[in-house]
Scaffold this motif. Sequence first.
Motif, PDB file in Angstrom:
ATOM      1  N   ALA A  23       7.103  -7.480  -0.265  1.00  0.00           N
ATOM      2  CA  ALA A  23       6.207  -6.440  -0.206  1.00  0.00           C
ATOM      3  C   ALA A  23       4.887  -6.554  -1.849  1.00  0.00           C
ATOM      4  O   ALA A  23       3.830  -5.937  -2.112  1.00  0.00           O
ATOM      5  N   GLU A  24       5.658  -7.152  -2.777  1.00  0.00           N
ATOM      6  CA  GLU A  24       5.206  -7.054  -4.382  1.00  0.00           C
ATOM      7  C   GLU A  24       3.320  -8.188  -2.905  1.00  0.00           C
ATOM      8  O   GLU A  24       2.649  -8.056  -3.854  1.00  0.00           O
ATOM      9  N   ALA A  27       0.924  -6.456  -1.076  1.00  0.00           N
ATOM     10  CA  ALA A  27       0.414  -5.364  -1.503  1.00  0.00           C
ATOM     11  C   ALA A  27      -0.369  -6.551  -2.345  1.00  0.00           C
ATOM     12  O   ALA A  27      -2.254  -6.298  -2.763  1.00  0.00           O
TER      13      ALA A  27
END
Length: 118
Positions: A23-24, A27
Amino acid sequence: MTTRTFRIMVRGVFDALTDEQRAELLAAAPEHDVLHAAFTREGHLSYDLNARAAFTFRFLDEGEEEEDILEATDRAEQAARSWLTDRGYGYKNLRSQAEDLSQAPLGKRQRRAANATS
């Protein structure tokens, strides 16, 4: 002495990313888009996790001797490893490709410009 410019690409594959790490990375993906890839001194990372888990770091370095490309490649690989390790990202299949721009063939415009000055 003439300064030689080296372009080094360090490629690999993210390995065993957690959901949080994935997810990091997703993003931050817009700043690591391959369409904005550039060779830089600090290294530019590009990836597209939606397509595959592969990544590429692009580094720009210099040296005076032809053999300096080996040290430049080592520095690039270490910088890539450090970036990944510092963030806790697993990786595998790290490999490098380096090019000495002083030995790269001239493009059409460069040949035309060289012929115009001779």
